[in-house]
Design an enzyme around this catalytic site. Structure first.
Site, PDB file in Angstrom:
ATOM      1  N   GLU A   1      -1.380  -5.402   8.629  1.00  0.00           N
ATOM      2  CA  GLU A   1      -0.544  -4.841   9.702  1.00  0.00           C
ATOM      3  C   GLU A   1      -1.177  -5.105  11.064  1.00  0.00           C
ATOM      4  OE1 GLU A   1       0.359  -0.721   8.967  1.00  0.00           O
ATOM      5  OE2 GLU A   1       1.086  -1.132   6.943  1.00  0.00           O
TER       6      GLU A   1
ATOM      7  N   LYS B   1      -1.323  -9.334   2.874  1.00  0.00           N
ATOM      8  CA  LYS B   1      -0.542  -8.900   4.042  1.00  0.00           C
ATOM      9  C   LYS B   1      -1.385  -7.904   4.825  1.00  0.00           C
ATOM     10  CE  LYS B   1       3.191  -5.970   3.823  1.00  0.00           C
ATOM     11  NZ  LYS B   1       2.712  -4.818   4.626  1.00  0.00           N
TER      12      LYS B   1
ATOM     13  N   GLU C   1       9.296  -4.312  10.370  1.00  0.00           N
ATOM     14  CA  GLU C   1       9.701  -3.017   9.793  1.00  0.00           C
ATOM     15  C   GLU C   1      10.176  -2.061  10.887  1.00  0.00           C
ATOM     16  OE1 GLU C   1       6.930  -1.091   7.130  1.00  0.00           O
ATOM     17  OE2 GLU C   1       8.182   0.697   6.996  1.00  0.00           O
TER      18      GLU C   1
ATOM     19  N   ASP D   1       0.840  -1.207   0.000  1.00  0.00           N
ATOM     20  CA  ASP D   1       0.000   0.000   0.000  1.00  0.00           C
ATOM     21  C   ASP D   1       0.874   1.256   0.000  1.00  0.00           C
ATOM     22  OD1 ASP D   1       0.881  -0.215   2.601  1.00  0.00           O
ATOM     23  OD2 ASP D   1      -1.085   0.074   3.526  1.00  0.00           O
ATOM     24  N   SER D   2       2.189   1.072   0.031  1.00  0.00           N
ATOM     25  CA  SER D   2       3.113   2.194  -0.195  1.00  0.00           C
ATOM     26  C   SER D   2       2.874   2.801  -1.573  1.00  0.00           C
ATOM     27  CB  SER D   2       4.571   1.724  -0.073  1.00  0.00           C
ATOM     28  OG  SER D   2       4.792   0.582  -0.876  1.00  0.00           O
TER      29      SER D   2
ATOM     30  N   ASP E   1      -1.196  -6.080  -0.220  1.00  0.00           N
ATOM     31  CA  ASP E   1      -1.501  -5.440   1.063  1.00  0.00           C
ATOM     32  C   ASP E   1      -2.993  -5.189   1.204  1.00  0.00           C
ATOM     33  OD1 ASP E   1       0.477  -4.958   2.961  1.00  0.00           O
ATOM     34  OD2 ASP E   1       1.252  -3.189   1.924  1.00  0.00           O
TER      35      ASP E   1
HETATM   36  O1  KIV Z   1       3.550  -1.120   1.632  1.00  0.00           O
HETATM   37  C1  KIV Z   1       4.706  -1.574   1.579  1.00  0.00           C
HETATM   38  O2  KIV Z   1       5.455  -1.346   0.629  1.00  0.00           O
HETATM   39  C2  KIV Z   1       5.157  -2.381   2.689  1.00  0.00           C
HETATM   40  C3  KIV Z   1       6.611  -2.736   2.748  1.00  0.00           C
HETATM   41  C4  KIV Z   1       7.419  -1.546   3.004  1.00  0.00           C
HETATM   42  C5  KIV Z   1       6.880  -3.835   3.704  1.00  0.00           C
HETATM   43  O3  KIV Z   1       4.398  -2.729   3.533  1.00  0.00           O
END
Ligand code: KIV
Length: 289
Positions: free
Chosen positions: A138, A136, A205, A67-68, A106
């Protein structure tokens, strides 16, 4: 060895040469850590587009549609505004551009925290729309029940502990975690809860190195570090960060290239040639036969 792509115009699929190895699976990734030891560290990078996936795929074990992308692709101030639809669309592109890596997507903020049922609905939407193999999310102990719920219903989950960017408003920033004892103990117990709940891997992280090592030694699932430790069972970086696309990157990023400079110089040359009427030249124009 570099991979080239031929477009099959009947299917619009770009076929790689040489033919790729079979796609890895989540159980294969999980089994890379045996009795606490990972002989071959896991390689993960973020990918958001089909072409980026093509270029990374042969070198990675996992591609993370992170989600970055909120900041990297959309110029948003954080990951908070990212939606399920954005994640599904980019994940589908990455699946189309990859043949070998496990694609993990994510779950965006607000799509899974309220209940395990909401999490199932969101995760199944992501996997159906994209063809990705896993999600994924959090959070640690608070998410353990959700991780078990998803896993038991056919959705493999990668956990994410330590600095969890979706919690930026609670954490008050992106500083490294685990600097005091209470925080350090919480990170370790969060990772253990996810491990017991069946997470197939856990991202650590922005955590002080001794705690990242302690987590890695205390969970059965492989850990994937980012700003953590080389002793984690694998590593991940945001691809644009390690390629040098941005002026500022977190301290833990190693810049392997300075791509932004290359792009700027190339565009400067193009602009000058257009203004000089030097482009297009004879090679780029069609003449009557
Ligand atoms: O969103 C992302 O890119 C991430 C990584 C930095 C682990 O969660």
């Amino acid at each position: 060895m570099s991979t080239t792509f031929q477009l099959d115009t009947s299917t619009s699929r770009a076929n790689p040469t040489p033919a790729p190895m079979k796609r890895l699976t989540v159980p294969k990734i999980r089994r890379r850590k045996k009795d606490g030891i990972t002989e071959q560290p896991l390689v993960m990078l973020t990918a958001y587009t089909a072409r980026q996936a093509q270029l990374l795929d042969a070198h990675c074990d996992l591609l993370l549609v992170g989600d970055s992308l909120g900041q990297v692709i959309y110029g948003l101030p954080s990951t908070i505004p990212v939606t399920l639809e954005m994640m599904a669309n980019h994940a589908a592109a990455v699946v189309r551009g990859s043949y070998h890596s496990v694609v993990v997507v994510d779950m965006p903020f607000g799509s899974y925290e309220a209940s395990k049922e909401e999490a199932f609905e969101s995760a199944s939407y992501l996997l159906k729309q994209s063809g990705a193999a896993a999600v994924k999310l959090e959070g640690g102990q608070a998410m353990a029940e959700t991780v078990a719920f998803l896993n038991q219903r056919g959705i493999p989950v990668m956990g994410h502990v330590g600095l969890t960017p979706q919690a930026v408003n609670v954490l008050g920033g992106y500083a490294a975690r685990g600097r005091n004892d209470a925080e350090a103990r919480k990170i370790v117990s969060d990772a253990q809860s996810l491990d017991e709940a069946g997470a197939f891997a856990i991202v650590i992280e922005g955590v002080v190195e001794p705690i990242a090592i302690e987590v890695t030694e205390s969970v059965a699932a492989p850990t994937i570090g980012i700003g953590a430790s080389a002793k984690c069972d694998g590593q991940v970086l945001v691809t644009e960060d390690m390629l040098g696309m941005f002026e500022r990157v977190p301290r833990f990023v190693k810049r392997y290239e300075e791509i932004a400079g290359i792009i700027e110089k190339t565009v400067e040359t193009y602009a000058a040639e257009v203004r000089d009427r030097a482009f297009p030249g004879p090679e780029q124009t069609y003449q009557p036969k």
